[in-house]
Design a protein around this motif. Structure first.
Motif, PDB file in Angstrom:
ATOM      1  N   THR B  33       0.789  -1.068  -0.019  1.00 24.77           N
ATOM      2  CA  THR B  33       0.128   0.239   0.026  1.00 24.77           C
ATOM      3  C   THR B  33       0.802   1.358  -0.099  1.00 24.77           C
ATOM      4  O   THR B  33       0.598   2.117  -0.746  1.00 24.77           O
ATOM      5  N   VAL B  34       1.822   1.042   0.730  1.00 28.79           N
ATOM      6  CA  VAL B  34       3.106   2.367   0.951  1.00 28.79           C
ATOM      7  C   VAL B  34       3.577   2.431  -0.364  1.00 28.79           C
ATOM      8  O   VAL B  34       3.714   3.466  -1.021  1.00 28.79           O
ATOM      9  N   GLY B  35       4.008   1.185  -1.040  1.00 30.02           N
ATOM     10  CA  GLY B  35       4.716   1.110  -2.223  1.00 30.02           C
ATOM     11  C   GLY B  35       3.944   1.476  -3.267  1.00 30.02           C
ATOM     12  O   GLY B  35       4.536   2.212  -4.079  1.00 30.02           O
ATOM     13  N   MET B 149       2.094  -1.433   7.648  1.00 31.69           N
ATOM     14  CA  MET B 149       1.905  -0.070   6.775  1.00 31.69           C
ATOM     15  C   MET B 149       2.286   1.199   7.273  1.00 31.69           C
ATOM     16  O   MET B 149       2.997   2.035   6.862  1.00 31.69           O
ATOM     17  N   LEU B 150       1.954   1.438   8.765  1.00 31.11           N
ATOM     18  CA  LEU B 150       2.263   2.837   9.343  1.00 31.11           C
ATOM     19  C   LEU B 150       3.679   2.792   9.472  1.00 31.11           C
ATOM     20  O   LEU B 150       4.265   4.154   9.305  1.00 31.11           O
ATOM     21  N   VAL B 151       4.251   1.741   9.997  1.00 28.47           N
ATOM     22  CA  VAL B 151       5.663   1.782  10.136  1.00 28.47           C
ATOM     23  C   VAL B 151       6.322   2.191   8.622  1.00 28.47           C
ATOM     24  O   VAL B 151       7.246   3.172   8.926  1.00 28.47           O
ATOM     25  N   VAL B 155       8.436   5.555   7.761  1.00 30.48           N
ATOM     26  CA  VAL B 155       9.949   5.564   7.591  1.00 30.48           C
ATOM     27  C   VAL B 155      10.083   6.321   6.213  1.00 30.48           C
ATOM     28  O   VAL B 155      10.795   7.258   5.795  1.00 30.48           O
ATOM     29  N   ALA B 156       9.029   5.907   5.351  1.00 25.40           N
ATOM     30  CA  ALA B 156       9.226   6.588   3.886  1.00 25.40           C
ATOM     31  C   ALA B 156       8.838   8.176   4.059  1.00 25.40           C
ATOM     32  O   ALA B 156       9.571   9.116   3.211  1.00 25.40           O
ATOM     33  N   ASP B 161      10.655  14.064   3.586  1.00 27.78           N
ATOM     34  CA  ASP B 161      10.727  14.990   4.353  1.00 27.78           C
ATOM     35  C   ASP B 161      10.273  15.096   5.756  1.00 27.78           C
ATOM     36  O   ASP B 161       9.166  14.589   6.023  1.00 27.78           O
ATOM     37  N   PRO B 162      11.070  15.451   6.671  1.00 34.04           N
ATOM     38  CA  PRO B 162      10.710  15.400   8.206  1.00 34.04           C
ATOM     39  C   PRO B 162       9.694  16.266   8.491  1.00 34.04           C
ATOM     40  O   PRO B 162       8.786  15.843   9.282  1.00 34.04           O
ATOM     41  N   ALA B 163       9.525  17.381   7.930  1.00 33.36           N
ATOM     42  CA  ALA B 163       8.374  18.192   8.090  1.00 33.36           C
ATOM     43  C   ALA B 163       7.261  17.641   8.097  1.00 33.36           C
ATOM     44  O   ALA B 163       6.147  17.766   8.773  1.00 33.36           O
TER      45      ALA B 163
END
Lengths: 595, 626
Positions: B33-35, B149-151, B155-156, B161-163
């Motif tokens: 899903t993240v992919g 998925m959340l983890v 990471v992604a 972007d950290p913000a």
């Protein structure tokens, strides 16, 4: 009414017609439905906020080399306000929906319950008890789940598809066509998937029924199973039923598992197409970058409706099936119907009964009662005798209008029973069936069931009159003794005593006992018979008995044989007709009692 | 919550392999899903936006984008299918397992335990409670997948972007907290609704079971009111549930949307400062969109947990019920000779505590091999309880029951049933064929089945049934009358050729003519067995060699019928009730007729008849005493 139909499931009706008919029975649901739907539309409109915001951000906010942060902030805040608004609409819509569905389903439940009681014993017996119970419990619950989730999803999903498509058309008609071209085959295939599923789910329901029946044997038949050491055999039967149920469930789930992800693949196809075609359109200046990216978000609005569509259709399937079964009950006409307000109200006082050429057969069965004609004058004491299967109990059921004759008629005080109001009939004619069924409660509760307005004193008096006061006093808590579920804390004979007291308290003008004291000991039975004789003096009393002492005491004996009334008259007279059925019955009774 | 997790733990331990595969599938789904969001972001950044800014696109980049999108979708689909099928498999397996175990307990636990538990409750333990207990297993693997998925998403996002990731870290925990509050508020309400649902069902069950009483007394309205009150309570409870759902569901939906908007706002600023590319922005926004739905799987699991805990606790109460019937190892004698039965000082009471009155008190009697003993006593004198003690359906609180000199408790499982057959007062037939109901799985030839049916006077109606021995009876066997059912139960007992036959008023629904044929048949063939018979009818008692007279749970007297008749008032009262009544009546009517005859002048037929009648009455009295 020769044709007693079982309780159908209204299978002939289409799903849509079933729902329409179901809704017509639940006015609480329809009231305010328009408002609820309007709120649902507002709540659904919230779904396109994100694609619009994305498009605006990319096309307007990021148009120049330096992004217009102020514009984007304003747009985002506006959208956020819209989101809050749609959430609020969602809340109000949900509360209204729950109120409307729960109120309407409570009404439906109660109506179904009442209707089951209005059906004749014959119709009730065409179903397992558990199945009847389901129709006012599980089946209604399935409808409620559907109305509160599935039904709502159908509306929300359609709204979502519509809103998304309109916005898509506004952005690019070419890409809209492409998206629809991708999803349409799936939409067309959905009903087919639903049919597969529906078959699988039907088999799940059937196997669940079998499983519950098998499990119930291990509880209801606990004593017999132990006495015959049939535990292993019963366990094997249960295991088989449980496994069959599991297999059916797994099969249905496997179908769902394969159908569900198809949408993902189709969506990926659509997205790929959008990228391929969109870039080409962009190169020729037919679409902006923001609109193209917005399309990628809009496609997701197609995914969830189609993904949940299988589940929604499952639920719709369940709900429609549940609805069919509930409507099946409601649409089964009570074949032994209460004439209601049109009916005759019988005045109180001694009752006379007449059977005029009465004929009865169970549906599809051989005749059980043939050409029975008999007059029972008021205040008479009548005994009905005959071998098992001679038609005695059928006679009793026709007299109390638990069933109607196939031909001929039964009259009470000259009125055809079919034209007598139930309220009047049940008040004046009371039958005590052989099986002393009791409700979970105290002895007193159960006796009072005969006349809810009775005081404790009246109940105590009734027990004294019936000579049962000593027995009550001997119980651990007297009248306050709990009888347990179905009266299981009392013995069969004791249950019969309570059932008799209950009927006696109802104070009918005609008391009909269907082997009502068969499990009571002889001393008590004789005492009861005498007490009844005293207290029912001046009323009509009919007893079906296999103890011929009852016959000897009666004014008149009706002798049944093979469904016919073969002899009638006082005991003395009948016993002298040496080649008659009664003489033979009597002889065998005497020999049994004296051997 | 913790309890709920413990219930889930039970299932996970029981179905390790299935659970692991389901979680792996779900992790694939979560990762992909993240992919797919990443693929989309990649396509936006490397294909779409360059095309718009440069006015050209390379075929290679285009097809790479398509490949990435399609590949992610395919893998995700495989994950979804696996997750769904395996989660279902796990749920159904656990349900089936609980049902089998619960039923096994029902079959194992002693009858005394059954007496303490209402039938309806036991049935719902095996059906709805077993279902509720494992309901959270369906969304569980997905919830685990969502965590993956959340983890992955976290990471992604951090990498992108950290913000923007910060926005995610605010929004997603907020969703989780909201879920938790939701679940806490919902749990007691849902439990109450479930309880009421069971009560509504119980009322319907009882009321429909008592339909005949409801009908014959015309109490439909009263019953409907009773049902309506509970149905309305259920309605109110469901509406209360709906209010909470209605409040939280839209909030749970709005939060991720607000998240996307926040991403756009923050993203615009980040773009302005040149920290990210537009493609990154699309990717994160898309991620939020994709996560907004599956993240609710956590809520589904949590929402099912309270019901699950209640269901599992009820199931566990059955599974952990103790008080099993212990069996001994003393082998019974290998013989087909009639059995000897003895009871000494047997007592039994239902329930415990001082309130519990002894139903059977210090009962001692014996049955010699081949003899027939009648248990006689008024209604409620403890006969049926005593019978249950004789076949060890319950164990005595005091005293012993001996079969061929061996305490029943020392016999191995099945030994009592092998030697003793009970026909209980309450007939029970299985949902099975006539044959199945009689053999109960023993290999008894059809010939012997028919012989048993003949003895029970049931061969006639069975032969007339459409499929004979193969006709299904039982729950749907409503077409059989009470007497017919009783005769099948009797045939079941005699088909086993028991060494001891116990009849607990087993012919109460049978005609006296039929009964007398049955009893005579039994007397002729029962030479091979000892018999204990609970009876009121003289005909039955007459077959007994000895009578035990019980009153209020105690043996008042025992001896032959004649002895008891002579010396035991209670017994005489009971068994001669009909005859005395008859004699009195005959005397009365003789008097009346005599008076009538006298009035009509002259001795005539009436007189002669009256004299005859009196003579008959006298003879009958003698007959009883003889």
């Amino acid at each position: 009414m020769s044709d007693v139909r079982g309780i159908g499931a209204s299978a002939e009706r289409s799903a849509l017609a079933t729902i329409r008919r179901g809704l017509s029975l639940t006015p609480e649901f329809r009231k305010g439905l328009a408002g609820t739907l309007a709120l649902a539309v507002v709540a659904t409109a919230g779904k396109v906020i994100v694609p619009i915001a994305v498009q605006q951000t990319i096309d307007t906010g990021l148009k120049d080399s330096t992004p217009d942060v102020g514009y984007v902030t304003r747009a985002v805040l506006l959208c956020a306000a819209a989101v809050v608004l749609t959430a609020l609409a969602g809340y109000v819509m949900n509360v209204r929906l729950y109120k409307a569905t729960e109120s309407s389903l409570a009404t439906l439940r109660v109506r179904g319950f009442r209707h089951v009681h209005d059906l004749s014993v014959l119709t009730q017996n065409t179903e397992r008890r558990g199945a009847l119970v389901s129709r006012v419990t599980n089946d209604v619950d399935q409808i409620s789940t559907f109305m509160q989730w599935g039904g709502l999803m159908i509306i929300v999903s359609l709204g979502q598809l519509l809103v998304a498509s309109v916005l898509m058309l506004f952005y690019s008609w070419q890409l809209t066509l492409l998206v629809w071209a991708c999803f349409l085959p799936l939409m067309i295939a959905l009903p087919r998937f639903q049919r597969w599923l529906s078959g699988a789910y039907t088999s799940v329901r059937e196997r669940t029924g079998d499983m519950l029946a098998a499990v119930s044997e291990s509880v209801v038949g606990a004593a017999v199973i132990r006495a015959y050491a049939a535990e292993r055999r019963t366990a094997e039967r249960v295991d088989k039923a449980v496994d069959a149920n599991k297999a059916a469930q797994t099969r249905a789930q496997t179908i769902v598992g394969f159908v569900f992800p198809l949408t993902e693949i189709v969506a990926a196809l659509a997205i790929s197409g959008i990228v391929l075609l969109g870039v080409r359109l962009g190169l020729s200046g037919d679409i902006t970058a923001g609109r193209l990216v917005a399309f990628l978000f809009l496609v997701t609005l197609f995914v969830s409706p189609l993904q949940t569509a299988t589940e929604v259709l499952n639920e719709a399937q369940n709900a429609v099936a549940g609805w069919r079964r509930v409507l099946g009950v409601l649409d089964t006409p009570p074949d032994v119907a209460d004439p209601g307000a049109d009916g005759v109200e019988l005045p109180r006082g001694p009752i006379s009964v007449a059977f005029e050429g009465v004929h009865f057969a169970y549906p599809g069965g051989p005749p059980v009662l043939r050409e029975v004609t008999a007059v029972i004058p008021p205040r008479s004491r009548v005994a009905v005798v005959g071998e098992t299967g001679s038609g005695k109990t059928t006679f009793a059921k026709l007299l109390t209008r638990l069933m109607d004759p196939v031909s001929g008629r039964v009259t009470v005080d000259g009125h055809d029973l079919r034209g007598v109001r139930f309220s009047s009939l049940r008040e004046r004619i009371v039958m005590v069936p052989q099986d002393g069924f009791l409700f979970d409660g105290t002895l007193e509760d159960n006796i009072r069931y005969g006349r809810p307005a009775a005081t404790r004193e009246e109940i105590e008096l009734a027990m004294t009159e019936l000579g049962l006061a000593d027995w009550v006093d001997g119980l651990p808590a007297g009248l306050a003794t709990p009888v347990g579920q179905r009266g299981e804390s009392l013995s069969a004979g004791e249950r019969q005593l309570v059932a008799l007291a209950r009927a006696y308290l109802a104070d009918p003008d005609l008391l009909l006992l269907d082997e009502a004291t068969s499990a009571v000991d002889p001393a008590t039975e004789v005492r009861l018979a005498r007490a009844l004789e005293g207290v029912t003096r001046g009323r009509t009393a009919i007893s079906i008995a296999h103890r011929l002492s009852t016959a000897e005491n009666a004014d008149e004996v009706l002798v049944f044989d093979g469904g016919r009334l073969v002899q009638r008259g006082p005991h003395d007279e009948l016993v002298r007709q040496e080649d008659g059925v009664y003489a033979a019955l009597h002889a065998s009774w005497v020999s049994a009692a004296r051997s | 919550m913790r309890q709920g997790m413990r219930v889930l733990g039970v299932a996970i331990r029981a179905e390790k392999a299935v659970f692991a595969s389901a979680v792996l599938s779900s992790a694939l789904y979560g990762g992909m899903t993240v992919g797919s969001a990443w693929a989309l972001g990649w396509a936006t950044e490397h294909v779409v936006l360059p095309a718009f800014s440069t006015g050209s696109a390379t075929a290679g980049a285009l097809w790479t984008g398509v490949l990435l999108i399609m590949g992610a979708a395919l893998l995700k689909s495989i994950g979804v299918a696996g997750r769904r099928i395996l989660a279902g498999l796990m749920q159904y397996r656990m349900q089936a397992r609980s049902r089998r175990e619960v039923t096994k307990q029902y079959l194992r636990l002693p009858l005394a335990w059954h007496h303490r538990h209402p039938t309806g409750q036991l049935l719902s333990n095996a059906s709805s409670d077993a279902e509720a207990a494992w309901a959270p297993l369906a969304p569980l693997p997905m919830a685990v997948g969502v965590i993956v998925m959340l983890v992955t998403a976290a990471v992604a996002m951090v990498l992108t972007d950290p913000a923007l990731a910060l926005v995610g870290f605010l929004i997603f925990p907020a969703i989780a907290v909201l879920n938790l509050v939701y679940q806490r508020r919902l749990s007691p309400l849902a439990t109450r609704a479930q309880q009421l649902r069971a009560e509504v069902s119980e009322i319907a069950h009882e009321s429909f079971d008592g339909a005949l009483v409801v009908k014959t007394l015309g109490r439909e309205e009263l019953e409907t009111d009773r049902f309506r009150r509970r149905a309305e309570e259920l309605r109110d409870a469901n509406i209360a549930v709906g209010r909470v759902r209605g409040l939280f569901d839209p909030m749970l939906e709005a939060l991720p949307t607000l998240g996307v908007l926040a991403v756009l706002g923050v993203g615009a600023a980040r773009l302005a400062s040149g920290s990210i590319d537009p493609g990154d922005l699309v990717q994160v926004a898309y991620l939020f969109t994709l996560l907004s739905f599956p993240i609710r799987a956590l809520g589904w699991v949590l929402a099912e947990l309270p019901r699950s805990v209640v269901g599992w606790e009820r199931v566990r109460a059955v599974l952990e019920a103790s008080g099993s019937m212990e069996y001994g190892r003393t082998a019974p004698p290998a013989t087909s000779e009639p059995a000897r039965l003895e009871t000494s000082g047997v007592s039994y009471s239902y329930g415990t505590g001082p309130e519990a009155a002894a139903v059977v008190h210090d009962v001692s009697f014996g049955v010699e091999p081949g003899r027939t003993v009648a248990l006689v006593g008024p209604t409620g004198s403890g006969k049926s309880t005593l019978v249950q003690l004789l076949v060890r359906l319950v164990d005595p609180a005091d005293g012993r029951v001996l079969l061929d000199g061996v305490d029943l408790r020392e016999l191995p499982y099945g030994a009592v049933a092998e030697s003793v057959a009970l026909v209980p007062q309450q007939t029970f037939l299985f949902d099975d064929t006539v044959r199945g109901n009689i053999t109960l799985g023993l290999s008894i030839s059809d010939e012997d089945v028919w012989a048993a049916l003949r003895l029970a006077q049931a061969d006639g109606f069975v032969a007339r049934l459409e499929s004979g021995l193969d006709t299904k009876v039982g729950e749907r066997g409503a077409t059989l009358s009470g007497g017919q059912r009783q005769r099948l139960a009797l045939a079941r007992a005699v088909a086993r050729r028991p060494r001891l036959l116990i009849l607990d008023d087993a012919t109460s629904s049978v005609d006296p003519q039929v009964e007398s044929r049955i009893l005579h048949g039994l007397r002729d063939t029962a030479a091979a067995s000892s018999v204990v018979v609970v009876a009121y009818r003289l005909a039955t008692i007459a077959l007994a060699d000895e009578v035990v007279y019980l009153d209020r749970g105690r043996v008042v007297d025992h001896g032959t019928h004649d002895e008891l008749l002579a010396r035991c008032d209670g017994y005489r009262n009971l068994v001669t009730a009909y005859e005395r009544e008859e004699a009195e009546r005959a005397a009365l009517s003789a008097e009346e007729e005599e008076a009538a005859a006298r009035g009509a002048a002259g001795p005539g037929a009436a007189d002669r008849e009256a004299a005859e009648r009196a003579a008959v009455a006298a003879a009958e009295e003698e007959g009883i005493n003889a």
